[in-house]
Design a protein around this motif. Structure first.
Motif, short mmCIF file in Angstrom:
data_model
loop_
_atom_site.label_atom_id
_atom_site.label_comp_id
_atom_site.label_asym_id
_atom_site.label_seq_id
_atom_site.Cartn_x
_atom_site.Cartn_y
_atom_site.Cartn_z
N PRO A 1 0.95 -1.05 -0.28
CA PRO A 1 -0.12 0.00 -0.08
C PRO A 1 1.03 1.23 0.29
CG PRO A 1 -0.96 -1.83 1.54
CD PRO A 1 0.50 -2.04 1.24
N GLY A 2 0.42 2.58 -0.49
CA GLY A 2 1.24 3.24 -1.03
C GLY A 2 1.82 3.46 -2.48
N CYS B 1 6.63 -1.71 -9.16
CA CYS B 1 6.19 -0.75 -8.17
C CYS B 1 7.13 0.55 -8.45
CB CYS B 1 6.28 -0.92 -6.83
SG CYS B 1 5.60 -3.24 -6.60
N ILE B 2 5.83 1.25 -8.18
CA ILE B 2 6.14 3.12 -8.34
C ILE B 2 5.09 4.20 -7.41
CG2 ILE B 2 5.53 5.31 -9.42
CD1 ILE B 2 6.20 3.84 -12.05
N ILE C 1 -3.20 8.28 -2.69
CA ILE C 1 -3.06 6.99 -1.98
C ILE C 1 -3.47 5.65 -2.58
CG2 ILE C 1 -3.52 8.04 0.33
CD1 ILE C 1 -6.03 6.36 0.11
N SER C 2 -3.09 4.34 -1.87
CA SER C 2 -3.06 3.59 -2.27
C SER C 2 -3.99 2.62 -1.24
CB SER C 2 -2.60 2.75 -3.37
OG SER C 2 -1.16 2.27 -2.60
N ASN C 3 -4.60 2.05 -1.07
CA ASN C 3 -5.18 1.23 0.73
C ASN C 3 -4.71 -0.08 0.56
OD1 ASN C 3 -7.28 1.21 -0.76
ND2 ASN C 3 -8.37 2.35 0.09
N HIS C 4 -4.26 -1.13 -0.67
CA HIS C 4 -4.48 -2.20 -0.24
C HIS C 4 -2.90 -2.78 -1.00
CE1 HIS C 4 -7.03 -1.39 -4.38
NE2 HIS C 4 -6.57 -2.55 -5.08
N THR C 5 -3.18 -4.07 -0.75
CA THR C 5 -1.46 -4.97 -2.29
C THR C 5 -1.78 -4.93 -3.39
OG1 THR C 5 -1.11 -5.91 -0.04
CG2 THR C 5 -0.22 -6.35 -1.72
N ASP C 6 -0.73 -4.43 -4.17
CA ASP C 6 -0.76 -4.47 -5.60
C ASP C 6 -1.58 -3.39 -6.42
OD1 ASP C 6 0.71 -6.17 -6.01
OD2 ASP C 6 -0.10 -8.38 -5.73
N GLN D 1 2.20 9.07 6.08
CA GLN D 1 3.47 9.27 5.50
C GLN D 1 3.56 7.55 5.07
OE1 GLN D 1 6.41 9.07 8.49
NE2 GLN D 1 8.05 9.55 7.77
N SER D 2 3.50 6.95 5.17
CA SER D 2 2.86 6.17 4.15
C SER D 2 2.35 5.51 2.99
CB SER D 2 2.48 4.36 5.29
OG SER D 2 1.44 4.27 5.62
#
Length: 863
Positions: free
Chosen positions: A536-537, A553-554, A561-566, A581-582
């Protein structure tokens, strides 16, 4: 002449009949092909055919056809297939002993070895459905042939089943397979007479794809033997994997007759690939060469996923247990068939060539001096004769192992399927039958197509399991997920760690108990990824020219934001939120304003308070020394007003601290403009008074009457009223308001006072500047007037400082943002106020407090 011809013709005809009769008496039934007497046969009212791959890997040989071609020989013998054969015989005998199933009809069997070879299988399937003449009887074929079979149980291989069906299907003779799983066989237009007790690969592939997806293996390799079974299975897996975002690192088919070069090339590919999970669509016999080469090249890191064709094969474990530990695979349901184990051990090797060959294979001995001529032909010459004391209880063989009856159970169900169909046919009531005019099928001359109809309608229960078939003749799919584990004695332990049931809902059909799984090399599931998951992120960016599972992975851009994997893309936060921050969640933005509690705010309000106190202190000094010449000689009334207004200017700076609100903004700017207007107006009046005072000394000049105390106060009020009018117009048209601005600092919301009307703001500031310019001009003109203590000089200096502060303020103010813009504004107010206080009043206080000798009328009047 005519009589002679007629007589000769009659003699010739009689001689022809005599010769023909003698010829016919010598004709007997001739069997076309090899003498093939190696079968299991028992007669009955209905004889069931059976095809099983007892041998495999035929040894090819070219014949010159100058002599009779020799029978086909094979490299390998399969005890497992012999168990399948014996299971069919056991099921037939069990049914014949029952009184509730086919009580008035006896079943027989005719079982042959298919050789796992298409030509041999086709030939022997035709023998099953046509019967076989006795070549030694010399009688007519109709009287001596073995009874034909209206239905065949077989074959194990999908490809061979397809070939057999293309022959038998023309006559609508049913073929019931116990192990052929290719989904292609469900095509009823091409294979209308096919049924099976083995689930279709369509369900197995769905189960395998879900298994891979469950453990998040997105980068897997797929191999398979070059057969119809593997080709169709891989094709289905490709389709399923796309729906679950699974990528295939490689897809490789290897030949049935695997040579060393092909094996080396395949294993080198497995070794070089980053995929650690490999799915194999093959039967156990075709995997030996691959696994042997894997060991030679030290490829020991692979997590094997087995298709149902070898998911329970103990023969592979005996030689490659170190490579296959932890293997996962779906196996068809197992069952415990009562009394089958004891039946298998009751065999007598002398009763059948098949059993004799198995006996020799198992105990490495020769029966009655026979010579085993297949794979161990040369070694078998040195085998001792069997002594008759051999027992299957003393050895382990897959033939007598009934712990994992899966394919054998399918054979058992296939026989019972036919038996129940025959039973339904036997209970048909004439006139209510399913065929034309309500007729029933005949049990004395069974028509295969009629039997096929009943088979398709049959549902039954055996060993506690309900057996049902769909419209394609496929059973309802259900698999056990098996894990290969090493037992305490190093034997293979097939542990059930889950199951797949196609009859359940899509999200509940696969159940896995991970705690029971023993993995190949670690205590947890291995990773098999082309690229590691994007946390995430960040988001995925596909690598050019590679599958979708290979990506970079960028990090998300600012404000996203991105709040989940992949995550495929990043999400933009709302206007009032900002990424943490993340960068995996949006959090409320920080409200920013010039607070009383922060260091900068504390410094400013301290200086504001100090300035106000300083102005009041000077005011107190002036009040105390109000009768002294220095205080009285510089327009005491305007000085008092100026000190009060300067005190107000210092305090106005405090209105710029704290969280802005609408009412505070509407007070802040007008108060700032009016307070400074009052100050500059007082200074302007003082300057004019100084200038006019010297002009009043000219004889006859009576100008001072226009600049008395009342006129001075009136001028201050008049100048201030103009500023007040500007402020009123500003407040009534487009007043200042509190605003939330995130344009300058995205992670924070700047709470600031929007000036509303830019014209109003600059008019207020411009008017103060205009008064300051007039004041400066007047003071500049009066700077050299003859006076020992000329106040005009100090006013000039104060105006210079005032201009310097505000000229500097404008660019700095415009280039600042947030609380720093407010701080610049407050600093300008304080700096200009301190400049006025120090430049105008510090010299006076210095004289009053530190140089009292100069504070007399004589010194003041001195030029």
């Amino acid at each position: 002449m005519a009589l002679l011809c007629a007589t000769l013709l009659m003699v010739w005809f009689l001689m022809y009949l005599s010769v023909q009769s003698q010829y016919n008496s010598k004709v007997r039934c001739v069997f076309q092909g090899d003498d093939d007497t190696n079968t299991f046969y028992q007669g009955g009212d209905v004889v069931l055919g059976g095809l099983f791959p007892l041998h495999f890997s035929p040894i090819s040989s070219l014949s010159s056809y100058k002599t009779k071609p020799t029978p086909t020989t094979y490299k390998f013998f399969t005890p497992r297939a012999l168990r399948w054969m014996q299971t069919m015989i056991f099921a037939v005998r069990e049914i014949n002993q029952r009184q509730d199933l086919l009580p008035n009809l006896s079943l027989g069997y005719h079982i042959r070895d298919s050789g796992d070879d298409i030509p041999v299988s086709v030939k022997r399937s035709l023998l099953l459905v046509n019967g076989q003449p006795d070549k030694d009887s010399g009688q007519s074929c109709e009287d001596t042939r073995k009874q034909p079979s209206p239905v065949v149980v077989g074959e194990a291989s999908s490809g061979i089943s397809m070939a057999v069906l293309r022959s038998l299907g023309c006559f609508k003779i049913p073929l019931v397979s116990y192990f052929a799983s290719c989904s292609c066989l469900s095509n009823k237009k091409e294979f209308p007479a096919f049924m099976r007790t083995m689930p279709s690969d369509l369900f197995q592939i769905k189960a395998l794809a879900k298994l891979v997806h469950y453990f998040q293996w997105t980068w897997v390799g797929v191999i398979g033997v070059d057969t119809d079974y593997a080709r169709f299975a891989i094709q289905l897996f490709l389709k399923e994997s796309q729906q679950l975002n699974i990528c295939l690192a490689y897809v490789q088919l290897y030949p049935v007759a695997l040579n060393q070069d092909s094996a080396e090339e395949l294993v080198r590919m497995l070794k070089s690939s980053s995929a650690t999970v490999i799915i194999s669509f093959s039967v156990d016999s075709y995997l030996y060469g691959i696994l042997k080469e894997c060991r030679r090249q030290n490829v020991t890191h692979l997590q094997w996923i087995a298709s149902e064709a070898w998911a329970t094969s103990k023969s592979l474990w005996e030689e490659f247990g170190d490579l296959l530990k932890g293997t996962l695979g779906f196996a068809i349901h197992r069952a415990d068939i009562p009394h089958l184990g004891s039946y298998l051990k009751e065999i007598r090797p002398q009763t059948s060539h098949f059993l004799s060959e198995f006996w020799e294979e198992t105990f490495r001995c020769r029966l009655n001096g026979s010579l085993n001529t297949h794979a161990h032909g040369e070694q078998a010459q040195n085998w001792p004769a069997c002594n008759g004391s051999e027992s299957l209880d003393d050895v382990y063989t897959t033939y007598s192992d009934v712990s994992q009856l899966r394919v054998s159970y399918n054979v058992y169900k296939a026989v019972y399927l036919i038996a129940h169909a025959l039973h339904d046919m036997s209970t048909c009531v004439p006139g209510k039958g399913p065929f034309q005019n309500g007729t029933c099928g005949s049990l004395f001359q069974i028509q295969p197509w009629q039997l096929l109809y009943y088979m398709k309608q049959t549902n039954f229960t055996t060993l506690g399991e309900e057996i049902r078939f769909d419209e394609n003749g496929d059973p309802i799919a259900s698999y056990d997920l098996m894990n290969w584990q090493r037992g305490s004695d190093s034997s293979l332990q097939l542990v059930r760690v889950g199951f797949y049931d196609a009859s359940l809902e899509d999200d509940k059909d696969l159940v896995i108990d991970e705690s029971l799984i023993m993995w190949h090399r670690a205590e947890k599931a291995p990773e098999s990824l082309c690229s590691k998951s994007c946390l995430p992120g960040s988001r995925k960016a596909r690598q050019k020219g590679k599958p979708v599972c290979c990506f970079d992975c960028i990090s998300c851009a600012e404000g996203e934001i991105s709040n989940h994997t992949d995550s495929i893309e990043c999400l933009t936060c709302s206007e009032d939120t900002w990424p943490n921050q993340s960068q995996d969640q949006c959090i409320p933005k920080t409200l920013e304003f010039l607070s009383f509690q922060e260091p900068l705010g504390i410094i400013l309000w301290v200086f504001s308070a100090f300035g106000a106190c300083a102005a009041l202190a000077v005011l107190c000094v002036f009040v105390m020394y109000r009768k002294t010449p220095v205080v009285r000689g510089n327009n005491i009334e305007l000085s008092f007003l100026l000190l009060l207004f300067l005190c107000a200017c210092f305090l106005i700076g405090l209105t710029f601290l704290g969280k802005p609100t609408d009412w505070l903004c509407q007070i802040r700017y007008p108060a700032f403009g009016i307070s400074f207007t009052l100050c500059i107006s007082c200074i302007l009046a003082k300057t004019v008074v100084v200038l006019m005072a010297f002009r009043a000394t000219i004889p006859g000049n009576n100008v001072m009457k226009w600049f008395g105390p009342v006129k001075q106060r009136s001028s201050v009020i008049l100048c201030t009223c103009v500023q007040a009018l500007i402020c009123i117009i500003w407040l009534t048209t487009k007043p200042p308001l509190a605003s939330y601005n995130s344009k300058f600092m995205s992670e924070t919301i700047i709470v600031e006072c929007s000036v509303g009307s830019e014209i109003g703001f600059w008019c207020v500031l411009g008017y103060v500047g205009l008064l300051a310019c007039l004041c400066f001009l007047m003071a500049f003109l009066a700077r050299k007037l003859p006076d020992n203590f000329n106040e005009a000089k100090f006013i000039t200096f104060s105006m210079l400082i005032f201009f310097a502060v505000w000229i500097t303020f404008i660019p700095v103010y415009l280039s600042s943002s947030g609380k720093y813009m407010v701080a610049v504004h407050v600093f300008a107010i304080l700096a200009s106020a301190f400049g006025l206080l120090l430049c105008i009043f510090f010299p006076k206080c210095y004289i009053v407090l530190l140089k009292p000798e100069k504070n007399d009328k004589k010194h003041i009047m001195k030029k």
